[in-house]
Design a protein around this motif. Structure first.
Motif, PDB file in Angstrom:
ATOM      1  N   PRO A 181      12.369  12.007  -1.512  1.00 27.72           N
ATOM      2  CA  PRO A 181      12.864  12.185  -2.892  1.00 27.72           C
ATOM      3  C   PRO A 181      11.718  12.544  -3.846  1.00 27.72           C
ATOM      4  N   ASP A 182      11.993  13.426  -4.802  1.00 27.81           N
ATOM      5  CA  ASP A 182      10.968  13.865  -5.757  1.00 27.81           C
ATOM      6  C   ASP A 182      10.403  12.696  -6.558  1.00 27.81           C
ATOM      7  N   GLU A 183      11.288  11.754  -6.930  1.00 24.86           N
ATOM      8  CA  GLU A 183      10.844  10.608  -7.740  1.00 24.86           C
ATOM      9  C   GLU A 183       9.848   9.741  -6.971  1.00 24.86           C
ATOM     10  N   LEU A 184      10.097   9.530  -5.659  1.00 28.07           N
ATOM     11  CA  LEU A 184       9.199   8.719  -4.838  1.00 28.07           C
ATOM     12  C   LEU A 184       7.854   9.432  -4.646  1.00 28.07           C
ATOM     13  N   ALA A 185       7.911  10.728  -4.404  1.00 27.04           N
ATOM     14  CA  ALA A 185       6.674  11.512  -4.248  1.00 27.04           C
ATOM     15  C   ALA A 185       5.832  11.445  -5.517  1.00 27.04           C
ATOM     16  N   ASP A 186       6.499  11.496  -6.665  1.00 20.48           N
ATOM     17  CA  ASP A 186       5.791  11.428  -7.948  1.00 20.48           C
ATOM     18  C   ASP A 186       5.123  10.064  -8.131  1.00 20.48           C
ATOM     19  N   ARG A 187       5.829   8.985  -7.765  1.00 23.37           N
ATOM     20  CA  ARG A 187       5.261   7.634  -7.909  1.00 23.37           C
ATOM     21  C   ARG A 187       4.084   7.417  -6.961  1.00 23.37           C
ATOM     22  N   ILE A 188       4.175   7.956  -5.736  1.00 29.02           N
ATOM     23  CA  ILE A 188       3.070   7.840  -4.787  1.00 29.02           C
ATOM     24  C   ILE A 188       1.847   8.588  -5.309  1.00 29.02           C
ATOM     25  N   ALA A 189       2.076   9.784  -5.860  1.00 34.72           N
ATOM     26  CA  ALA A 189       0.969  10.596  -6.394  1.00 34.72           C
ATOM     27  C   ALA A 189       0.264   9.890  -7.549  1.00 34.72           C
ATOM     28  N   VAL A 190       1.025   9.133  -8.346  1.00 38.54           N
ATOM     29  CA  VAL A 190       0.425   8.376  -9.451  1.00 38.54           C
ATOM     30  C   VAL A 190      -0.371   7.182  -8.916  1.00 38.54           C
ATOM     31  N   LYS A 191       0.208   6.496  -7.947  1.00 33.17           N
ATOM     32  CA  LYS A 191      -0.376   5.238  -7.457  1.00 33.17           C
ATOM     33  C   LYS A 191      -1.618   5.453  -6.587  1.00 33.17           C
ATOM     34  N   CYS A 192      -1.775   6.636  -6.009  1.00 32.93           N
ATOM     35  CA  CYS A 192      -2.899   6.868  -5.101  1.00 32.93           C
ATOM     36  C   CYS A 192      -4.196   7.203  -5.829  1.00 32.93           C
ATOM     37  N   ASN A 193      -4.138   7.362  -7.155  1.00 32.01           N
ATOM     38  CA  ASN A 193      -5.335   7.701  -7.946  1.00 32.01           C
ATOM     39  C   ASN A 193      -6.020   8.981  -7.449  1.00 32.01           C
ATOM     40  N   ARG A 194      -5.212   9.967  -7.154  1.00 35.63           N
ATOM     41  CA  ARG A 194      -5.680  11.303  -6.738  1.00 35.63           C
ATOM     42  C   ARG A 194      -6.458  11.269  -5.422  1.00 35.63           C
ATOM     43  N   MET A 254       0.233   5.989   2.261  1.00 34.42           N
ATOM     44  CA  MET A 254       1.294   5.278   1.520  1.00 34.42           C
ATOM     45  C   MET A 254       2.663   5.829   1.874  1.00 34.42           C
ATOM     46  N   CYS A 255       2.745   7.150   1.973  1.00 31.79           N
ATOM     47  CA  CYS A 255       4.032   7.792   2.286  1.00 31.79           C
ATOM     48  C   CYS A 255       4.508   7.386   3.680  1.00 31.79           C
ATOM     49  N   GLU A 256       3.587   7.362   4.639  1.00 31.04           N
ATOM     50  CA  GLU A 256       3.957   6.955   6.000  1.00 31.04           C
ATOM     51  C   GLU A 256       4.347   5.481   6.043  1.00 31.04           C
ATOM     52  N   ALA A 257       3.643   4.645   5.249  1.00 30.98           N
ATOM     53  CA  ALA A 257       3.987   3.220   5.181  1.00 30.98           C
ATOM     54  C   ALA A 257       5.391   3.029   4.614  1.00 30.98           C
ATOM     55  N   CYS A 258       5.755   3.840   3.620  1.00 36.32           N
ATOM     56  CA  CYS A 258       7.111   3.776   3.049  1.00 36.32           C
ATOM     57  C   CYS A 258       8.157   4.119   4.097  1.00 36.32           C
ATOM     58  N   GLU A 314      14.022   4.604  -5.311  1.00 35.57           N
ATOM     59  CA  GLU A 314      13.698   3.317  -5.948  1.00 35.57           C
ATOM     60  C   GLU A 314      12.849   2.400  -5.079  1.00 35.57           C
ATOM     61  N   GLN A 315      12.590   2.757  -3.820  1.00 38.80           N
ATOM     62  CA  GLN A 315      11.946   1.810  -2.922  1.00 38.80           C
ATOM     63  C   GLN A 315      10.507   1.490  -3.346  1.00 38.80           C
ATOM     64  N   GLU A 316      10.080   0.300  -2.938  1.00 39.02           N
ATOM     65  CA  GLU A 316       8.764  -0.185  -3.327  1.00 39.02           C
ATOM     66  C   GLU A 316       7.670   0.499  -2.502  1.00 39.02           C
ATOM     67  N   ILE A 317       6.555   0.794  -3.171  1.00 35.81           N
ATOM     68  CA  ILE A 317       5.407   1.411  -2.495  1.00 35.81           C
ATOM     69  C   ILE A 317       4.394   0.319  -2.176  1.00 35.81           C
ATOM     70  N   ALA A 318       4.107   0.159  -0.898  1.00 29.12           N
ATOM     71  CA  ALA A 318       3.184  -0.901  -0.471  1.00 29.12           C
ATOM     72  C   ALA A 318       1.755  -0.569  -0.892  1.00 29.12           C
ATOM     73  N   GLU A 319       1.073  -1.570  -1.441  1.00 33.55           N
ATOM     74  CA  GLU A 319      -0.336  -1.415  -1.805  1.00 33.55           C
ATOM     75  C   GLU A 319      -1.214  -1.950  -0.676  1.00 33.55           C
ATOM     76  N   PRO A 320      -2.438  -1.441  -0.538  1.00 30.38           N
ATOM     77  CA  PRO A 320      -3.362  -2.005   0.466  1.00 30.38           C
ATOM     78  C   PRO A 320      -3.632  -3.486   0.172  1.00 30.38           C
ATOM     79  N   ASP A 321      -3.778  -4.272   1.221  1.00 33.66           N
ATOM     80  CA  ASP A 321      -4.002  -5.716   1.065  1.00 33.66           C
ATOM     81  C   ASP A 321      -5.240  -6.019   0.230  1.00 33.66           C
TER      82      ASP A 321
END
Length: 355
Positions: free
Chosen positions: A208-221, A229-233, A243-250
């Motif tokens: 989904p475009d919305e999820l891709a956009d959120r991952i791009a923001v959260k990865c800090n470029r 992150m995308c594979e973890a999702c 709407e699914q949650e994006i896992a952060e590194p421990d």
């Protein structure tokens, strides 16, 4: 079964997804008769290593992809033995000399000398020189960098150096002047989304475009982090939803919790607890500059403008001293202790002014 980040890593300069003009320059450089020493620099996850390996493939062909891992032993003047892991092919050798700590100068001198005195196993290779790839050059000691400067001049006939660094600020001018600098900027927000969509399309996973956009923001470029992150999702939930949650590194969560402990209480007991957590991060291989930036980002959220300026200046001073010293925990702990004193004084002044 390999990770997406390795499975879909481009192997040719013509297959790179972004910075295509730069890729054309690199391709043209290979076709010229003279190949200089190169210094690739840019933020983590920007694609420096991908471009270097594609450049080597352009130089020597598919033979550079037949890699072998080896342990190399070096001996210090005090007869101490150092073991370093290298990755090599018939045409190049890759090593991170900073793994040797304060003995990195010996690794550089012996490694380049050994590589320069041996010839390629494949006599039909396109070039009459080998390539030595040195990573994290900005973490080398000044002695090692001066040794590198001397050896890169001495053995220029039989080997070329490709240096890789996150920043050139820690690389001495003598090395920078002897290399052709290649800056690899971080990919833009739109480029990260395009790469994620392309990878998911090849995997047959609708993104989904919305999820891709959120991952791009959260990865800090950081493109590598974005793909992970995308594979973890995908592993957590399939099919993917917007709407699914994006896992952060421990380690990121652990670092944020450590900053919260510092803000909760400013006492010697709490400082000792924070010190233990800092050791935990260092032991698990989290770079000290990442620890500094992560702590600073979380700590200044609870500071006013005047205190923010003092804290940033404090962090810059300690990070500078850390690069000149050898015991990183001393400077991290000193920064936290001084921040606690500043923050405690700030809270007392703020509360005192209210009554």
């Amino acid at each position: 079964m390999s990770l997406w980040v390795d499975k879909y890593r481009p192997t040719n300069l013509s297959k790179l997804d972004y910075h295509k003009t730069q890729a054309a320059y690199l391709k043209n450089l290979v076709q010229q008769g003279d190949f200089p020493h190169l210094l690739f620099y840019g933020p983590s996850g920007a694609g420096k290593k991908t471009r270097i390996m594609a450049l080597l493939r352009e130089l020597y062909g598919s033979g550079v992809e037949r890699l072998r891992m080896e342990h190399m032993n070096f001996q210090t003047p005090s007869n101490k033995k150092i073991e370093i892991m290298t990755v090599s092919s018939n045409y190049h050798i890759e090593v991170n000399p900073s793994d040797a700590g304060i003995y990195d100068r010996i690794v550089i001198m012996d490694l380049i000398k050994g590589a320069a005195q041996t010839h390629q196993l494949d006599a039909s290779g396109q070039r009459d020189f080998k390539v030595i790839l040195l990573t994290e050059v900005d973490r080398l000691t000044k002695d090692a960098q001066h040794a590198l400067r001397r050896t890169m001049e001495k053995y220029v006939q039989t080997c070329r150096l490709i240096l890789c660094a996150n920043s050139t600020s820690q690389v001495i001018p003598a090395i920078r002047s002897r290399c052709l600098g290649v800056r690899v900027p971080a990919p833009t927000h739109a480029e990260i989304i395009a790469v994620l969509q392309n990878v998911c399309k090849k995997e047959g996973v609708p993104l989904p475009d919305e999820l891709a956009d959120r991952i791009a923001v959260k990865c800090n470029r950081n493109l590598r982090r974005a793909i992970l992150m995308c594979e973890a999702c995908k592993v957590q939930q399939f099919p993917l939803t917007k709407e699914q949650e994006i896992a952060e590194p421990d380690w990121q969560v652990y670092l944020r919790d450590t900053a919260s402990l510092v803000l909760q209480e400013q006492t010697p007991k709490k400082l000792l607890e924070v010190r233990t957590r800092l050791y935990e991060l260092i032991v698990h291989g989290i770079p000290t500059d990442i620890i500094f930036k992560g702590l600073l980002k979380e700590l200044i959220k609870n500071c006013d403008l005047q205190l923010k300026t003092a804290v940033i200046e404090l962090a810059a001073t300690h990070e500078h001293r850390l690069h000149r010293g050898s015991k990183v925990i001393f400077y991290l702990e000193s920064f936290i202790a001084k921040f606690m004193a500043l923050y405690l004084q700030f809270m007392e002044d703020t509360i005192g002014g209210m009554f």
